[in-house]
Design a protein around this motif. Structure first.
Motif, PDB file in Angstrom:
ATOM      1  N   TRP A   1       0.827  -1.207   0.000  1.00 45.06           N
ATOM      2  CA  TRP A   1       0.000   0.000   0.000  1.00 45.06           C
ATOM      3  C   TRP A   1       0.858   1.253   0.000  1.00 45.06           C
ATOM      4  CZ3 TRP A   1      -4.065  -1.632   4.199  1.00 45.06           C
ATOM      5  CH2 TRP A   1      -4.985  -2.488   3.612  1.00 45.06           C
ATOM      6  N   THR A   2       1.937   1.222   0.786  1.00 46.08           N
ATOM      7  CA  THR A   2       2.815   2.389   0.824  1.00 46.08           C
ATOM      8  C   THR A   2       3.440   2.634  -0.542  1.00 46.08           C
ATOM      9  OG1 THR A   2       3.294   1.931   3.151  1.00 46.08           O
ATOM     10  CG2 THR A   2       4.800   3.401   1.986  1.00 46.08           C
ATOM     11  N   HIS A   3       3.835   1.536  -1.202  1.00 47.15           N
ATOM     12  CA  HIS A   3       4.409   1.674  -2.542  1.00 47.15           C
ATOM     13  C   HIS A   3       3.390   2.262  -3.514  1.00 47.15           C
ATOM     14  CE1 HIS A   3       6.967   0.773  -5.964  1.00 47.15           C
ATOM     15  NE2 HIS A   3       5.973   0.119  -6.536  1.00 47.15           N
ATOM     16  N   ARG A   4       2.160   1.737  -3.444  1.00 44.78           N
ATOM     17  CA  ARG A   4       1.108   2.269  -4.312  1.00 44.78           C
ATOM     18  C   ARG A   4       0.834   3.740  -3.995  1.00 44.78           C
ATOM     19  NH1 ARG A   4      -2.608  -1.179  -6.920  1.00 44.78           N
ATOM     20  NH2 ARG A   4      -1.444  -2.987  -7.684  1.00 44.78           N
ATOM     21  N   TYR A   5       0.757   4.040  -2.714  1.00 44.40           N
ATOM     22  CA  TYR A   5       0.468   5.418  -2.317  1.00 44.40           C
ATOM     23  C   TYR A   5       1.613   6.343  -2.730  1.00 44.40           C
ATOM     24  CZ  TYR A   5      -1.228   9.191   0.681  1.00 44.40           C
ATOM     25  OH  TYR A   5      -1.697  10.388   1.155  1.00 44.40           O
ATOM     26  N   TRP A   6       2.860   5.868  -2.577  1.00 45.74           N
ATOM     27  CA  TRP A   6       4.013   6.670  -2.968  1.00 45.74           C
ATOM     28  C   TRP A   6       4.022   6.880  -4.481  1.00 45.74           C
ATOM     29  CZ3 TRP A   6       7.254   9.888  -0.961  1.00 45.74           C
ATOM     30  CH2 TRP A   6       8.442  10.194  -1.616  1.00 45.74           C
ATOM     31  N   GLN A   7       3.697   5.826  -5.231  1.00 45.49           N
ATOM     32  CA  GLN A   7       3.612   5.981  -6.684  1.00 45.49           C
ATOM     33  C   GLN A   7       2.541   7.004  -7.048  1.00 45.49           C
ATOM     34  OE1 GLN A   7       2.989   1.960  -8.158  1.00 45.49           O
ATOM     35  NE2 GLN A   7       5.108   1.878  -8.889  1.00 45.49           N
ATOM     36  N   ALA A   8       1.394   6.939  -6.359  1.00 47.93           N
ATOM     37  CA  ALA A   8       0.332   7.907  -6.641  1.00 47.93           C
ATOM     38  C   ALA A   8       0.790   9.323  -6.328  1.00 47.93           C
ATOM     39  CB  ALA A   8      -0.917   7.548  -5.825  1.00 47.93           C
ATOM     40  N   LEU A   9       1.519   9.483  -5.207  1.00 47.45           N
ATOM     41  CA  LEU A   9       2.030  10.817  -4.873  1.00 47.45           C
ATOM     42  C   LEU A   9       3.029  11.302  -5.915  1.00 47.45           C
ATOM     43  CD1 LEU A   9       2.563  10.650  -1.005  1.00 47.45           C
ATOM     44  CD2 LEU A   9       0.802  11.904  -2.247  1.00 47.45           C
TER      45      LEU A   9
ATOM     46  N   GLN B   1       3.232  10.334  -9.033  1.00 49.94           N
ATOM     47  CA  GLN B   1       2.499  10.627 -10.259  1.00 49.94           C
ATOM     48  C   GLN B   1       1.769  11.954 -10.150  1.00 49.94           C
ATOM     49  OE1 GLN B   1      -0.375   7.653 -11.284  1.00 49.94           O
ATOM     50  NE2 GLN B   1      -0.764   8.497 -13.312  1.00 49.94           N
ATOM     51  N   ALA B   2       1.192  12.205  -8.957  1.00 48.89           N
ATOM     52  CA  ALA B   2       0.506  13.484  -8.761  1.00 48.89           C
ATOM     53  C   ALA B   2       1.490  14.650  -8.842  1.00 48.89           C
ATOM     54  CB  ALA B   2      -0.218  13.481  -7.413  1.00 48.89           C
TER      55      ALA B   2
ATOM     56  N   THR C   1       4.344  14.626 -10.486  1.00 45.06           N
ATOM     57  CA  THR C   1       4.760  14.754 -11.883  1.00 45.06           C
ATOM     58  C   THR C   1       3.700  15.481 -12.700  1.00 45.06           C
ATOM     59  OG1 THR C   1       6.045  12.721 -11.709  1.00 45.06           O
ATOM     60  CG2 THR C   1       5.494  13.489 -13.927  1.00 45.06           C
ATOM     61  N   LEU C   2       2.450  15.048 -12.509  1.00 48.09           N
ATOM     62  CA  LEU C   2       1.365  15.709 -13.243  1.00 48.09           C
ATOM     63  C   LEU C   2       1.225  17.157 -12.816  1.00 48.09           C
ATOM     64  CD1 LEU C   2      -1.341  12.893 -13.215  1.00 48.09           C
ATOM     65  CD2 LEU C   2       0.089  13.616 -15.130  1.00 48.09           C
ATOM     66  N   SER C   3       1.430  17.407 -11.510  1.00 50.77           N
ATOM     67  CA  SER C   3       1.332  18.783 -11.034  1.00 50.77           C
ATOM     68  C   SER C   3       2.425  19.649 -11.648  1.00 50.77           C
ATOM     69  CB  SER C   3       1.435  18.810  -9.503  1.00 50.77           C
ATOM     70  OG  SER C   3       1.416  20.133  -9.022  1.00 50.77           O
ATOM     71  N   GLY C   4       3.666  19.084 -11.701  1.00 49.51           N
ATOM     72  CA  GLY C   4       4.744  19.844 -12.324  1.00 49.51           C
ATOM     73  C   GLY C   4       4.502  20.083 -13.799  1.00 49.51           C
ATOM     74  N   GLN C   5       4.014  19.032 -14.485  1.00 45.60           N
ATOM     75  CA  GLN C   5       3.724  19.184 -15.902  1.00 45.60           C
ATOM     76  C   GLN C   5       2.608  20.197 -16.122  1.00 45.60           C
ATOM     77  OE1 GLN C   5       2.726  15.485 -17.785  1.00 45.60           O
ATOM     78  NE2 GLN C   5       2.287  16.415 -19.772  1.00 45.60           N
ATOM     79  N   LEU C   6       1.577  20.115 -15.265  1.00 43.95           N
ATOM     80  CA  LEU C   6       0.482  21.070 -15.382  1.00 43.95           C
ATOM     81  C   LEU C   6       0.964  22.492 -15.106  1.00 43.95           C
ATOM     82  CD1 LEU C   6      -2.533  21.620 -15.758  1.00 43.95           C
ATOM     83  CD2 LEU C   6      -2.854  21.143 -13.326  1.00 43.95           C
ATOM     84  N   GLN C   7       1.867  22.615 -14.103  1.00 39.98           N
ATOM     85  CA  GLN C   7       2.384  23.948 -13.785  1.00 39.98           C
ATOM     86  C   GLN C   7       3.181  24.506 -14.951  1.00 39.98           C
ATOM     87  OE1 GLN C   7       1.699  25.718 -10.992  1.00 39.98           O
ATOM     88  NE2 GLN C   7       2.744  27.411 -12.019  1.00 39.98           N
ATOM     89  N   ARG C   8       3.985  23.632 -15.594  1.00 38.42           N
ATOM     90  CA  ARG C   8       4.742  24.099 -16.761  1.00 38.42           C
ATOM     91  C   ARG C   8       3.818  24.506 -17.895  1.00 38.42           C
ATOM     92  NH1 ARG C   8       8.028  19.785 -15.020  1.00 38.42           N
ATOM     93  NH2 ARG C   8       6.992  18.350 -16.463  1.00 38.42           N
ATOM     94  N   GLU C   9       2.764  23.710 -18.103  1.00 39.13           N
ATOM     95  CA  GLU C   9       1.812  24.070 -19.156  1.00 39.13           C
ATOM     96  C   GLU C   9       1.090  25.372 -18.818  1.00 39.13           C
ATOM     97  OE1 GLU C   9      -0.778  20.795 -19.668  1.00 39.13           O
ATOM     98  OE2 GLU C   9       0.749  19.489 -20.583  1.00 39.13           O
ATOM     99  N   VAL C  10       0.743  25.515 -17.523  1.00 34.19           N
ATOM    100  CA  VAL C  10       0.078  26.758 -17.115  1.00 34.19           C
ATOM    101  C   VAL C  10       1.004  27.948 -17.307  1.00 34.19           C
ATOM    102  CG1 VAL C  10      -0.825  27.999 -15.109  1.00 34.19           C
ATOM    103  CG2 VAL C  10      -1.529  25.649 -15.532  1.00 34.19           C
TER     104      VAL C  10
END
Length: 646
Positions: A404-412, A414-415, A417-426
């Motif tokens: 679960w920790t691995h899954r949760y860490w992967q989700a964090l 990924q979030a 990464t997506l947040s950084g990508q979204l920030q760059r796009e913004v």
């Protein structure tokens, strides 16, 4: 090949753990240690079943009591004395092979004495651990160690006698294992070894599992009350608390429970855990396979098992009655565990993920040690063998937690990464929008300048151009009068100055400054013509943000026209130019003269000049009123509705 090897390793681990079933710790050994496993036993009548006060605890029987019977240790009550509940005396004799050194400490070690024991040596009470009356201190899974003073031993060559008073319950694995006498250091080492695996290690596992339960509760709260996390949290909590049964010999806060009630809670906790773990394992398997929640029938089977086991054990008021249900419910729990573990293995084989295999392998270890615990619990002959299931639950829970920790860490991650990508796009979109906005502002500014230039050129052409054309024609005539030509040129200059004034003070947008400049320019001309121009400002006049160059020019032209009309048509000798703030926060500009006023026909049907004034007022969004004063003269009143403009 990698997954095949992992699967083979899993089955290898299962077989190795299976070999551990029924394991027991080695007995103490050494030249100075004697094992006492042959002696006599004396069981007491039913009136001694569970003394209520220390005074009711049985006293040592007489040496010649005919009720003494030969016995060999271990003496398991479940097999040899299935109906015995209460007290039994054991008498053991030994003669040291050699006299112990004077300074050598000695001990007596009882690896297994359930429920509790009192020790006598050569007629002297050596001690007891806790209470021997109800509720008896729970030492059913705790080894006992007693210091043996040299002073209680008999002289060399004479046998020493050990009396052990044992208190136990029917069908509760009561009995006495072999007793060891000898060198204190060796016996203390054996005691520490057993105490660690039976008590300290179990306490550590309980702390770990309860910590994992807190973590599972946090995940359950964090991830939308997912039922899978809920089953995990409750199962871990039940297991961590239930295992304290192996550790706690006394309840905290001075509470005294009946040992029968404690036993009901212990066995009920074990079966409840099996059902909850099955619910979690089934839910976890479907979660890994990205399936919907458990079907109702798959939820109903473990829940029915939990409910039935709680009822079956809860209604019993005797340990013998609980023993009746132990085997069928234990078999049912094993089948339930096999079913849920099969789902887990099938899931691990389907997804071929190392994390899921880790959970499946831990589940196999847990299953193997369930078999050990069932064998130990149903072994009516042996005493002192270890329960191991509490140790298997730790890797199982930890592997699940790590997944679960691995899954949760992967989700964090990924979030993030997506947040950084979204920030760059913004940021890119913002930069693009800012560039587009700057281009738009520049284009609007250029357009506004072009429009203002065009307006100014048009206004100068219509006003200044006409005056210049008139002046040029006058100058071409032979012998023109200088005064008319000068007046015409002055009009040209006034128009030019008004146009310039409209472009001034644009940042302040202050109508007082704008009209003040007009008054400053026109006052000398009016004074030369014999007209007095008075100036009055009433109240605080705030800046008007709407007053751009175009509207400023309209305002100046309108007031200029009003002043011109007062002189030319009204024949005024005195004019008042007043600007004030109204209660409605509007700006009111008044031009009041003392002239002859306007003819009625001119107020009803305005001429070309008045018509231009009304058009300019309309362009300003203002209200224009032209009135004749009662005492004579004209009142031009212009009201600028500032709030609407803003």
């Amino acid at each position: 090949m990698r997954y095949r090897g992992l699967g083979l390793w899993a089955w290898g681990a299962f077989l190795v753990l299976s070999l551990l079933t029924g394991c027991s710790l080695p007995p103490p050994s050494g030249d100075q240690i004697q094992a006492l496993n042959q002696g006599e036993v004396l069981t007491l009548p039913s009136q001694h079943q569970g003394a209520l006060t220390p005074a009711d605890i049985p006293a040592p029987p007489a040496p010649g009591d005919p009720r003494w019977q030969a016995v060999s240790l271990p003496d398991a009550w479940d097999t040899r004395r299935p109906d015995l509940q209460g007290y039994a005396w054991y008498r053991l004799r030994w003669a040291p092979a050699m006299a112990p050194a004077a300074g050598q400490p000695l001990s007596i070690y009882l690896p297994y004495a359930s429920m509790n024991a009192q020790l006598w040596v050569n007629g002297q009470l050596l001690g007891q651990h806790g209470r021997m009356h109800e509720p008896v201190t729970r030492h059913f899974y705790t080894p006992l160690l007693f210091d043996l003073p040299h002073g209680v031993l008999r002289p060399d060559g004479q046998a020493n006698e050990v009396l052990v008073l044992l208190m136990g319950y029917r069908a509760y694995r009561s009995g006495l294992d072999a007793v060891y006498v000898g060198e204190a250091d060796a016996l203390q080492a054996a005691w520490r070894h057993r105490h660690f695996w039976q008590n300290t290690g179990t306490l550590i596992t309980s702390i770990i599992v309860l910590t994992v339960a807190v973590y599972g509760a946090a995940l359950w709260w964090r991830l939308g009350r997912e039922p899978m996390f809920g089953w995990f949290t409750v199962a871990a909590t039940v297991w961590g608390v239930r295992n304290l049964n192996f550790v706690a010999t006394e309840l905290p806060f001075g509470l005294h429970w009946d040992n029968i009630a404690w036993s009901r809670l212990s066995v009920s906790g074990a079966t409840v855990f099996i059902g909850l773990l099955a619910l979690f394992t089934l839910s976890y398997s479907r979660w890994v396979l990205s399936k919907d929640r458990l079907p109702r029938w798959q939820q109903a089977i473990p829940l029915a098992y939990v409910a039935f086991s709680v009822i079956a054990f809860g209604v019993q008021d005797d340990t013998g009655g609980m023993r009746v249900w132990f085997k069928p419910l234990g078999a049912g729990g094993l089948l339930l565990t096999l079913w849920s573990q099969w789902h887990l293995l099938f899931t691990a084989w389907r997804v071929r993920a190392k994390q899921v295999w880790a959970v499946a392998i831990s589940g196999l270890a847990y299953l193997a040690l369930i078999c050990n615990d069932l064998l130990v619990a149903n072994d009516l002959e042996g005493l002192g063998r270890l329960f191991l299931r509490q140790y298997a639950a730790v890797p199982l829970f930890l592997s699940i937690t790590l997944v679960w920790t691995h899954r949760y860490w992967q989700a964090l991650q990924q979030a993030e990464t997506l947040s950084g990508q979204l920030q760059r796009e913004v940021d890119a979109q913002r930069a693009e929008l800012e560039a587009s906005f700057q281009k738009l502002v520049k284009a609007e500014r250029e357009q506004a300048l072009a429009q203002e230039r065009e307006r100014l050129v048009s206004d100068l052409h219509d006003g200044l151009g006409l005056h210049l054309l008139t002046a040029m024609n006058m100058a071409r005539r032979e012998g023109p009068a200088k005064q008319p030509l000068a007046d015409t040129l002055q009009d040209c200059l006034d128009d030019l100055r008004v146009a310039i004034d409209s472009l001034s003070n644009l940042e302040d947008r202050d109508p007082v400054l704008l009209l003040g400049s007009l008054r400053f320019r026109l006052q000398p001309r009016l004074a030369a013509a014999g007209v007095q121009l008075d100036w009055q400002v009433g109240g605080e006049i705030p800046p008007q943000p709407w007053l751009d160059a175009s509207r400023a020019l309209h305002l100046l032209r309108l007031i200029q026209e009003a002043l011109t009309n007062a002189v030319r048509h009204g024949q005024a000798s005195r004019i008042l130019l007043r600007i004030e703030s109204t209660p409605e926060q509007a700006v009111r500009i008044s031009v009041v003269d003392n002239g002859v006023g306007l003819p009625l026909s001119r107020t009803e049907q305005p001429g070309h000049g008045l018509s231009n004034m009304h058009k300019r007022a309309q362009a300003l969004g203002a209200t224009l009123e032209i009135l004749n004063e009662a005492q004579g003269g004209t009142h031009v009143r212009l009201t600028l509705d500032a709030p609407q403009r803003v």
